[in-house]
Design a protein around this motif. Structure first.
Motif, PDB file in Angstrom:
ATOM      1  N   GLY A 156       0.804  -1.221   0.000  1.00  0.00           N
ATOM      2  CA  GLY A 156       0.000   0.000   0.000  1.00  0.00           C
ATOM      3  C   GLY A 156       0.834   1.266   0.000  1.00  0.00           C
ATOM      4  N   LEU A 157       0.338   2.269   0.697  1.00  0.00           N
ATOM      5  CA  LEU A 157       0.981   3.579   0.753  1.00  0.00           C
ATOM      6  C   LEU A 157       2.265   3.512   1.593  1.00  0.00           C
ATOM      7  CD1 LEU A 157       0.513   6.560   0.015  1.00  0.00           C
ATOM      8  CD2 LEU A 157      -0.902   6.768   2.069  1.00  0.00           C
ATOM      9  N   VAL A 158       3.260   4.322   1.224  1.00  0.00           N
ATOM     10  CA  VAL A 158       4.452   4.495   2.056  1.00  0.00           C
ATOM     11  C   VAL A 158       4.632   5.999   2.212  1.00  0.00           C
ATOM     12  CG1 VAL A 158       6.935   4.137   2.294  1.00  0.00           C
ATOM     13  CG2 VAL A 158       5.523   2.371   1.213  1.00  0.00           C
ATOM     14  N   LEU A 159       4.470   6.535   3.405  1.00  0.00           N
ATOM     15  CA  LEU A 159       4.500   7.980   3.614  1.00  0.00           C
ATOM     16  C   LEU A 159       5.863   8.468   4.099  1.00  0.00           C
ATOM     17  CD1 LEU A 159       1.063   8.576   5.401  1.00  0.00           C
ATOM     18  CD2 LEU A 159       1.692   9.268   3.081  1.00  0.00           C
ATOM     19  N   PRO A 160       6.374   9.527   3.470  1.00  0.00           N
ATOM     20  CA  PRO A 160       7.549  10.198   4.018  1.00  0.00           C
ATOM     21  C   PRO A 160       7.159  10.824   5.364  1.00  0.00           C
ATOM     22  CG  PRO A 160       7.138  10.877   1.747  1.00  0.00           C
ATOM     23  CD  PRO A 160       5.921  10.147   2.214  1.00  0.00           C
ATOM     24  N   PRO A 161       7.941  10.649   6.404  1.00  0.00           N
ATOM     25  CA  PRO A 161       7.579  11.156   7.737  1.00  0.00           C
ATOM     26  C   PRO A 161       7.167  12.623   7.772  1.00  0.00           C
ATOM     27  CG  PRO A 161       9.438   9.699   7.920  1.00  0.00           C
ATOM     28  CD  PRO A 161       9.167   9.835   6.456  1.00  0.00           C
ATOM     29  N   ARG A 162       7.787  13.476   6.938  1.00  0.00           N
ATOM     30  CA  ARG A 162       7.481  14.906   7.038  1.00  0.00           C
ATOM     31  C   ARG A 162       6.073  15.252   6.569  1.00  0.00           C
ATOM     32  NH1 ARG A 162      12.322  18.987   5.780  1.00  0.00           N
ATOM     33  NH2 ARG A 162      10.920  20.311   6.996  1.00  0.00           N
ATOM     34  N   VAL A 163       5.422  14.330   5.856  1.00  0.00           N
ATOM     35  CA  VAL A 163       4.037  14.591   5.445  1.00  0.00           C
ATOM     36  C   VAL A 163       3.090  13.521   5.999  1.00  0.00           C
ATOM     37  CG1 VAL A 163       4.607  15.897   3.367  1.00  0.00           C
ATOM     38  CG2 VAL A 163       4.358  13.401   3.234  1.00  0.00           C
ATOM     39  N   ALA A 164       3.569  12.680   6.919  1.00  0.00           N
ATOM     40  CA  ALA A 164       2.714  11.617   7.471  1.00  0.00           C
ATOM     41  C   ALA A 164       1.792  12.186   8.542  1.00  0.00           C
ATOM     42  CB  ALA A 164       3.580  10.506   8.056  1.00  0.00           C
ATOM     43  N   PRO A 165       0.467  12.089   8.344  1.00  0.00           N
ATOM     44  CA  PRO A 165      -0.461  12.560   9.371  1.00  0.00           C
ATOM     45  C   PRO A 165      -0.233  11.864  10.715  1.00  0.00           C
ATOM     46  CG  PRO A 165      -1.634  12.149   7.326  1.00  0.00           C
ATOM     47  CD  PRO A 165      -0.260  11.601   7.145  1.00  0.00           C
ATOM     48  N   ILE A 166       0.114  10.577  10.640  1.00  0.00           N
ATOM     49  CA  ILE A 166       0.569   9.837  11.830  1.00  0.00           C
ATOM     50  C   ILE A 166       1.952   9.297  11.479  1.00  0.00           C
ATOM     51  CG2 ILE A 166       0.217   7.829  13.329  1.00  0.00           C
ATOM     52  CD1 ILE A 166      -2.781   8.056  12.790  1.00  0.00           C
ATOM     53  N   GLN A 167       2.958   9.661  12.270  1.00  0.00           N
ATOM     54  CA  GLN A 167       4.323   9.225  11.975  1.00  0.00           C
ATOM     55  C   GLN A 167       4.629   7.903  12.682  1.00  0.00           C
ATOM     56  OE1 GLN A 167       5.902  12.915  13.525  1.00  0.00           O
ATOM     57  NE2 GLN A 167       6.698  13.491  11.518  1.00  0.00           N
ATOM     58  N   VAL A 168       4.005   7.722  13.862  1.00  0.00           N
ATOM     59  CA  VAL A 168       4.243   6.524  14.667  1.00  0.00           C
ATOM     60  C   VAL A 168       2.905   5.996  15.171  1.00  0.00           C
ATOM     61  CG1 VAL A 168       5.506   5.549  16.623  1.00  0.00           C
ATOM     62  CG2 VAL A 168       6.358   7.638  15.484  1.00  0.00           C
ATOM     63  N   ILE A 169       2.590   4.741  14.866  1.00  0.00           N
ATOM     64  CA  ILE A 169       1.377   4.132  15.411  1.00  0.00           C
ATOM     65  C   ILE A 169       1.824   3.098  16.453  1.00  0.00           C
ATOM     66  CG2 ILE A 169       1.219   2.426  13.528  1.00  0.00           C
ATOM     67  CD1 ILE A 169      -1.776   4.198  15.169  1.00  0.00           C
ATOM     68  N   VAL A 170       1.267   3.190  17.644  1.00  0.00           N
ATOM     69  CA  VAL A 170       1.635   2.279  18.744  1.00  0.00           C
ATOM     70  C   VAL A 170       0.530   1.238  18.905  1.00  0.00           C
ATOM     71  CG1 VAL A 170       2.206   2.111  21.196  1.00  0.00           C
ATOM     72  CG2 VAL A 170       2.916   4.122  19.868  1.00  0.00           C
ATOM     73  N   ILE A 171       0.918  -0.038  18.894  1.00  0.00           N
ATOM     74  CA  ILE A 171      -0.065  -1.121  18.925  1.00  0.00           C
ATOM     75  C   ILE A 171       0.209  -2.056  20.105  1.00  0.00           C
ATOM     76  CG2 ILE A 171      -0.948  -3.127  17.644  1.00  0.00           C
ATOM     77  CD1 ILE A 171      -0.280  -1.482  15.067  1.00  0.00           C
ATOM     78  N   PRO A 172      -0.744  -2.210  21.015  1.00  0.00           N
ATOM     79  CA  PRO A 172      -0.554  -3.139  22.135  1.00  0.00           C
ATOM     80  C   PRO A 172      -0.657  -4.578  21.627  1.00  0.00           C
ATOM     81  CG  PRO A 172      -2.758  -2.192  22.212  1.00  0.00           C
ATOM     82  CD  PRO A 172      -2.051  -1.525  21.077  1.00  0.00           C
ATOM     83  N   VAL A 173       0.221  -5.444  22.120  1.00  0.00           N
ATOM     84  CA  VAL A 173       0.178  -6.854  21.739  1.00  0.00           C
ATOM     85  C   VAL A 173      -0.127  -7.670  23.000  1.00  0.00           C
ATOM     86  CG1 VAL A 173       1.390  -8.725  20.560  1.00  0.00           C
ATOM     87  CG2 VAL A 173       1.944  -6.333  20.018  1.00  0.00           C
ATOM     88  N   PRO A 174      -1.438  -7.778  23.335  1.00  0.00           N
ATOM     89  CA  PRO A 174      -1.809  -8.482  24.564  1.00  0.00           C
ATOM     90  C   PRO A 174      -1.524  -9.979  24.416  1.00  0.00           C
ATOM     91  CG  PRO A 174      -3.772  -7.898  23.307  1.00  0.00           C
ATOM     92  CD  PRO A 174      -2.606  -7.357  22.562  1.00  0.00           C
ATOM     93  N   TYR A 175      -1.294 -10.632  25.512  1.00  0.00           N
ATOM     94  CA  TYR A 175      -1.032 -12.061  25.497  1.00  0.00           C
ATOM     95  C   TYR A 175      -1.999 -12.687  26.488  1.00  0.00           C
ATOM     96  CZ  TYR A 175       1.824 -16.160  24.648  1.00  0.00           C
ATOM     97  OH  TYR A 175       2.258 -17.370  24.238  1.00  0.00           O
ATOM     98  N   LYS A 176      -2.380 -13.933  26.291  1.00  0.00           N
ATOM     99  CA  LYS A 176      -3.530 -14.503  27.001  1.00  0.00           C
ATOM    100  C   LYS A 176      -3.666 -13.999  28.438  1.00  0.00           C
ATOM    101  CE  LYS A 176      -1.436 -19.137  27.198  1.00  0.00           C
ATOM    102  NZ  LYS A 176      -0.341 -18.797  26.260  1.00  0.00           N
ATOM    103  N   ASP A 177      -2.716 -14.328  29.344  1.00  0.00           N
ATOM    104  CA  ASP A 177      -2.961 -13.900  30.735  1.00  0.00           C
ATOM    105  C   ASP A 177      -2.073 -12.721  31.112  1.00  0.00           C
ATOM    106  OD1 ASP A 177      -0.826 -16.471  32.183  1.00  0.00           O
ATOM    107  OD2 ASP A 177      -0.577 -15.000  30.579  1.00  0.00           O
ATOM    108  N   ALA A 178      -1.453 -12.098  30.115  1.00  0.00           N
ATOM    109  CA  ALA A 178      -0.544 -10.982  30.450  1.00  0.00           C
ATOM    110  C   ALA A 178      -1.366  -9.822  30.991  1.00  0.00           C
ATOM    111  CB  ALA A 178       0.207 -10.547  29.195  1.00  0.00           C
ATOM    112  N   ASP A 179      -0.655  -8.880  31.573  1.00  0.00           N
ATOM    113  CA  ASP A 179      -1.297  -7.737  32.198  1.00  0.00           C
ATOM    114  C   ASP A 179      -1.687  -6.715  31.121  1.00  0.00           C
ATOM    115  OD1 ASP A 179      -0.343  -5.458  34.915  1.00  0.00           O
ATOM    116  OD2 ASP A 179      -2.035  -5.520  33.513  1.00  0.00           O
ATOM    117  N   THR A 180      -2.874  -6.860  30.572  1.00  0.00           N
ATOM    118  CA  THR A 180      -3.269  -6.000  29.444  1.00  0.00           C
ATOM    119  C   THR A 180      -3.320  -4.530  29.854  1.00  0.00           C
ATOM    120  OG1 THR A 180      -5.525  -6.577  30.033  1.00  0.00           O
ATOM    121  CG2 THR A 180      -4.587  -7.663  28.092  1.00  0.00           C
ATOM    122  N   THR A 181      -3.659  -4.283  31.128  1.00  0.00           N
ATOM    123  CA  THR A 181      -3.725  -2.878  31.563  1.00  0.00           C
ATOM    124  C   THR A 181      -2.336  -2.250  31.525  1.00  0.00           C
ATOM    125  OG1 THR A 181      -5.459  -3.571  33.083  1.00  0.00           O
ATOM    126  CG2 THR A 181      -4.557  -1.352  33.374  1.00  0.00           C
TER     127      THR A 181
END
Ligand SMILES: O=C1CCCN[C@@H]1CCCn1cnc2cc(F)c(Cl)cc2c1=O
Ligand SMILES: [Mg+2]
Length: 485
Positions: free
Chosen positions: A278-303
């Motif tokens: 898909g799209l590849v955005l140059p950081p200087r024009v990226a509306p979002i430069q960094v997207i942070v994604i939680p990777v929960p695990y079955k009994d891990a501390d999701t909070t």
């Protein structure tokens, strides 16, 4: 919708159309050649506008807004230069059920809207320079194949219109603006462009000379005009009687420029950097430069994981980055990775139980897929370094790709071979318009004829006795030739 149905190198047209829709930049509209620009596109336009507007304010440009409509007789004012454009003028002929007395045109460009008022406002040399810029839409009812951003019947642009007492001032500003257009493309969109001068045949007919920044699309082997900066000379001053009383009390005509870049620039960026994810955005024009994604695990501390994500986003935003997090419960991490890759977000940060335990985060680059674990404590400087590296890497890669397409030729046979090989052609030319017309005639076909794209300011050495590739006459300059958008 996940994944791309088309590959960039297999079916470029379909790939492009899919990228601009799947990345949520464009929604197709029920009028051909018209498109809905969604936030993912408008936020890019606004980032470019923020830079350009600040720069032209340093050059003392003042913001204006002129009406969308122009009367028929005013539009016909300079019939010579518009006669070729007449078919693309959109007209308002009715209001409600009743016909208008006279049809009203929707601006395809604003010279005829503005210049009668420039004539009224400019009386004395003290009224100069006049520097007017407007951010607006224009309508040109094109018939050749419409393409989101690249060729649409309505598009957004800025149009600058300036008036000076002397040619020297006008000449200087033409190049100042052209440099800003180069920066838009190379420093923000990471797209390499060539600065140059248009031929007499390709220039704006109403002007004295046209300069432009020219880009190239390797996949189609077509050149594309990125932006244009014209010196109009005194042509429009004569047409619209724009004169001033100079210090000695004599009446003189002003020297004018006009210049524009458009939302086409976004399409050029998509074509240059996009890939099969898909799209590849140059950081200087990226509306979002960094997207942070939680990777929960079955009994891990999701909070705890979610809090770590929120803190990472907060820290990055506090440091001036455009970071966001995707905590939607109804999507898996894997789905989110594909989604944000499709949208071209330069960096993805994954935080799972292991990362939490090791007080680190996993960072993934969109441009080359590299994964790296960085200590949470070094988050800001590592992200800054990575974004700077991505910006530089995108321009470097695009430049290498474009340069690999450039072919220097000396003969007609080499020219036609290069043309069929989708090359950006650099050829010695005698600079005669007849020859340009001849090349167009000899290369016309369903892919479109070859034309001059520009004569680059950066001229390679032209050895004595070099002959024009098309006419055999003594060559005067090196020019870029090719098929174009
Ligand atoms: O490129 C720029 C920079 C910003 C201000 N304008 C100039 C010249 C625009 C040429 N041009 C381009 N397209 C046009 C289409 C039309 F239908 C008519 Cl009537 C006129 C034109 C036309 O003059
Ligand atoms: Mg046009």
């Amino acid at each position: 919708k996940l994944g791309m149905a088309y590959k960039k190198d297999d079916n470029f047209g379909e790939w492009y159309s899919e990228v601009v829709v799947n990345s949520e930049m464009i929604e197709y509209y029920d009028i051909s050649g018209c498109y809905i620009l969604r936030p993912w596109a408008m936020e890019i336009w606004e980032l470019l506008k923020e830079f350009f507007d600040a720069e032209i304010k340093k050059l003392k440009l003042k913001p204006y807004y002129f009406p969308l409509f122009v009367t028929e007789n005013v539009l016909q004012k300079e019939k010579d230069h518009i006669e070729g454009f007449a078919p693309e003028v959109a007209w308002v002929t009715k209001s409600g059920k009743s016909d208008l007395e006279a049809p009203i045109a929707i601006r395809p460009t604003s010279e005829t809207v503005m210049y009668p008022y420039f004539s009224k406002w400019i009386r004395s040399h003290r009224d100069l320079p006049l520097r007017c810029n407007q951010w607006c839409n224009v309508v040109r009812w094109e018939f050749s194949n419409p393409t989101p951003f690249i060729r649409s019947r309505e598009f957004l642009w800025q149009e600058g219109h300036t008036a000076f007492a002397t040619k020297e001032e006008a000449d200087e500003e033409v190049l100042q603006i052209l440099e800003l257009y180069r920066r838009i493309y190379e420093e923000f969109l990471a797209v390499p462009v060539s600065k140059g001068r248009k031929s007499e045949m390709e220039k704006f007919a109403g002007g004295l000379y046209t300069t432009s920044v020219e880009a190239f699309i390797p996949n189609t082997g077509r050149g594309i005009q990125g932006a244009t900066s014209h010196c109009l000379g005194q042509n429009f001053a004569k047409m619209f009687d724009i004169t001033f009383e100079n210090e000695k009390g004599a009446r003189e005509m002003v020297w004018q420029n006009s210049w524009a870049y458009t939302t086409r620039s976004i399409g050029v960026m998509v074509m240059a950097h996009g890939d099969d994810k898909g799209l590849v955005l140059p950081p200087r024009v990226a509306p979002i430069q960094v997207i942070v994604i939680p990777v929960p695990y079955k009994d891990a501390d999701t909070t705890a994981i979610k809090e770590a994500c929120e803190s990472a986003v907060y820290t990055l935003n506090e440091s001036g980055f455009r970071a966001d997090l995707d905590t939607r419960e109804n999507y898996s991490p894997g789905w989110k990775y594909s989604h944000w890759e499709m949208k071209g977000v330069p960096l993805r940060i994954e935080i799972g139980p292991k990362d939490l335990a090791n007080q680190q985060v996993r960072v993934v680059r969109r441009d080359n897929g590299a994964k790296v674990d960085i200590p949470a404590a070094n988050l800001v400087e590592e992200v800054k370094a990575l974004l700077d590296e991505i910006q530089a890497n995108l321009l470097k890669t695009a430049k290498e790709k474009r340069d690999a397409c450039i072919e220097v030729i000396h003969t007609w046979d080499e020219f036609t071979t290069a043309l069929n090989n989708k090359r950006l052609i650099l050829a010695p030319w005698c600079d005669e318009e007849e020859v340009e017309k001849d090349v167009k005639a000899r290369t016309k076909g369903d892919l479109g004829a070859a034309k001059t794209l520009c004569t680059p300011f950066d001229q390679p050495e032209l050895p004595e006795g070099t002959l024009c590739f098309a006419s055999g006459k003594p060559a005067k300059k090196w020019s870029f030739w090719g098929r174009s958008y």
